[in-house]
Design a protein around this motif. Structure first.
Motif, PDB file in Angstrom:
ATOM      1  N   HIS A   1       3.162  -6.207  -9.771  1.00  0.00           N
ATOM      2  CA  HIS A   1       3.936  -4.810  -8.937  1.00  0.00           C
ATOM      3  C   HIS A   1       4.040  -5.918  -7.808  1.00  0.00           C
ATOM      4  O   HIS A   1       3.558  -6.086  -7.032  1.00  0.00           O
ATOM      5  N   ALA A   2       5.712  -5.737  -8.102  1.00  0.00           N
ATOM      6  CA  ALA A   2       6.928  -5.622  -6.889  1.00  0.00           C
ATOM      7  C   ALA A   2       6.555  -4.461  -6.126  1.00  0.00           C
ATOM      8  O   ALA A   2       6.890  -4.325  -5.772  1.00  0.00           O
ATOM      9  N   ALA A   3       5.195  -4.883  -4.800  1.00  0.00           N
ATOM     10  CA  ALA A   3       5.185  -3.879  -3.532  1.00  0.00           C
ATOM     11  C   ALA A   3       6.270  -4.096  -2.662  1.00  0.00           C
ATOM     12  O   ALA A   3       6.579  -4.953  -2.071  1.00  0.00           O
ATOM     13  N   HIS A   4       6.464  -3.062  -1.956  1.00  0.00           N
ATOM     14  CA  HIS A   4       6.941  -2.759  -0.697  1.00  0.00           C
ATOM     15  C   HIS A   4       6.606  -2.776   0.712  1.00  0.00           C
ATOM     16  O   HIS A   4       5.612  -2.301   0.494  1.00  0.00           O
ATOM     17  N   ILE A   5       6.697  -4.046   1.314  1.00  0.00           N
ATOM     18  CA  ILE A   5       6.397  -3.839   2.942  1.00  0.00           C
ATOM     19  C   ILE A   5       6.391  -2.689   3.319  1.00  0.00           C
ATOM     20  O   ILE A   5       5.820  -2.334   4.128  1.00  0.00           O
ATOM     21  N   CYS A   6       7.690  -2.805   4.138  1.00  0.00           N
ATOM     22  CA  CYS A   6       8.274  -1.547   4.089  1.00  0.00           C
ATOM     23  C   CYS A   6       8.730  -0.503   2.563  1.00  0.00           C
ATOM     24  O   CYS A   6       9.266  -0.476   1.782  1.00  0.00           O
TER      25      CYS A   6
ATOM     26  N   ASP B   1      -0.216   0.354  -1.631  1.00  0.00           N
ATOM     27  CA  ASP B   1       1.008   1.105  -1.176  1.00  0.00           C
ATOM     28  C   ASP B   1       0.494   2.352  -0.445  1.00  0.00           C
ATOM     29  O   ASP B   1       1.276   3.336  -0.044  1.00  0.00           O
ATOM     30  N   LYS B   2      -0.846   2.827  -0.606  1.00  0.00           N
ATOM     31  CA  LYS B   2      -1.336   4.205   0.149  1.00  0.00           C
ATOM     32  C   LYS B   2      -1.770   3.722   1.123  1.00  0.00           C
ATOM     33  O   LYS B   2      -2.474   4.915   1.657  1.00  0.00           O
ATOM     34  N   ASP B   3      -2.023   2.904   2.106  1.00  0.00           N
ATOM     35  CA  ASP B   3      -2.863   2.543   3.103  1.00  0.00           C
ATOM     36  C   ASP B   3      -2.269   1.979   4.456  1.00  0.00           C
ATOM     37  O   ASP B   3      -2.323   0.406   4.126  1.00  0.00           O
ATOM     38  N   ALA B   4      -1.329   3.296   4.941  1.00  0.00           N
ATOM     39  CA  ALA B   4      -0.617   1.835   5.881  1.00  0.00           C
ATOM     40  C   ALA B   4      -1.429   1.372   6.982  1.00  0.00           C
ATOM     41  O   ALA B   4      -0.761   0.185   7.892  1.00  0.00           O
ATOM     42  N   VAL B   5      -2.542   1.953   7.760  1.00  0.00           N
ATOM     43  CA  VAL B   5      -3.087   2.050   8.143  1.00  0.00           C
ATOM     44  C   VAL B   5      -4.177   0.254   8.254  1.00  0.00           C
ATOM     45  O   VAL B   5      -4.752  -0.366   9.135  1.00  0.00           O
ATOM     46  N   GLY B   6      -4.494   0.293   7.192  1.00  0.00           N
ATOM     47  CA  GLY B   6      -5.218  -0.671   6.776  1.00  0.00           C
ATOM     48  C   GLY B   6      -4.595  -2.150   6.123  1.00  0.00           C
ATOM     49  O   GLY B   6      -4.732  -3.294   6.062  1.00  0.00           O
TER      50      GLY B   6
END
Length: 258
Positions: A46-51, A87-92
């Protein structure tokens, strides 16, 4: 609102820079390998977005331009499971953490794939020199629990003794290789990786250290051992693939395609 997705060339670049391994330092998953069809490979990951690519998603930065959101600098390569969690956990998983993962993983891959190692791997793929020794190297490493046992089941002093023995056995195998040859270079790189681990934990008392989540020394040791496992795994999988040697046992479970 439209998403600023990564173009396919950017996804490929992120995967290649990560050597198809998940960039999460706590994960060992390989995201490429053979498929059920013997004539085709299997590529996951998966190419994940940092932002995030669009508003309302994790770590979205309104100050970024569309070009910045879809650039390689804003991405990192993860396995499917880690990609979904991030992708679902911005806080963690804040921006600084993900950029740190990417930077550390890039550095590790760059260290492994130094020119001599890369050239030697290409020669091995072309000629498959000294196959009996290559098989012994793979067997030596895949059988050692230090590379696959649960961390809470490990004793640091036992890890040290196992690695000392492994270095000794690798040195014996080097005597059977052509000095300076491609397989010799690969074995030297494995030894250097182990020495780098020793250097990183030199300040720890390995004889008395035990698993304890509240002990900063144990946390440091665990992170160093995770890095060692991933680095050795990347090298061993590359060597095994060059010779078409199947990696087996518990070790294989950690480095099977996601």
């Amino acid at each position: 609102m439209a998403r600023d997705n990564f173009p396919e060339p950017v996804k490929r670049e992120l995967a290649l820079r990560a050597a198809y391994f998940c960039s999460n330092p706590f994960c060992l998953r390989l995201t490429a390998g053979p498929g059920s069809d013997s004539s085709r490979g299997l590529k996951t990951g998966h190419a994940a977005h940092i932002c995030a690519a669009s508003p309302g998603f994790a770590r979205y930065d309104a100050n970024q331009s569309p070009e910045e959101r879809s650039s390689p600098d804003n991405g990192l390569w993860l396995c499917r499971e880690c990609g979904d969690i991030v992708d679902k956990d911005a806080v963690g998983y804040p921006v600084d953490t993900l950029r740190g993962w990417k930077r550390s993983h890039d550095n590790m891959i760059a260290e492994i794939r130094q020119k001599g190692w890369s050239d030697s791997l290409e020669l091995l793929r072309a000629g498959r020199l000294e196959p009996d020794i290559a098989e012994q190297v793979v067997a030596l490493i895949e059988d050692r629990r230090v590379f696959w046992a649960r961390f809470d089941a490990e004793f640091p002093d036992r890890v040290r003794m196992s690695l000392d023995n492994l270095r000794h056995e690798l040195t014996k195998l080097r005597r059977q290789c052509r000095a300076g040859g491609p397989l010799d270079t690969m074995i030297v790189a494995l030894g250097q990786t182990i020495r780098h681990f020793y250097d990183s934990v030199e300040h720890l008392d390995m004889a008395t250290l035990r698993c304890s989540s509240g002990d900063p020394d144990w946390s440091y040791f665990e992170q160093a051992l995770r890095a060692l496992r991933k680095s050795i795994g990347i090298q061993l999988v590359a060597l095994a693939q060059a010779y078409e040697i199947p990696v087996q046992g518990e070790f294989a479970k950690y480095f099977a395609p996601d």
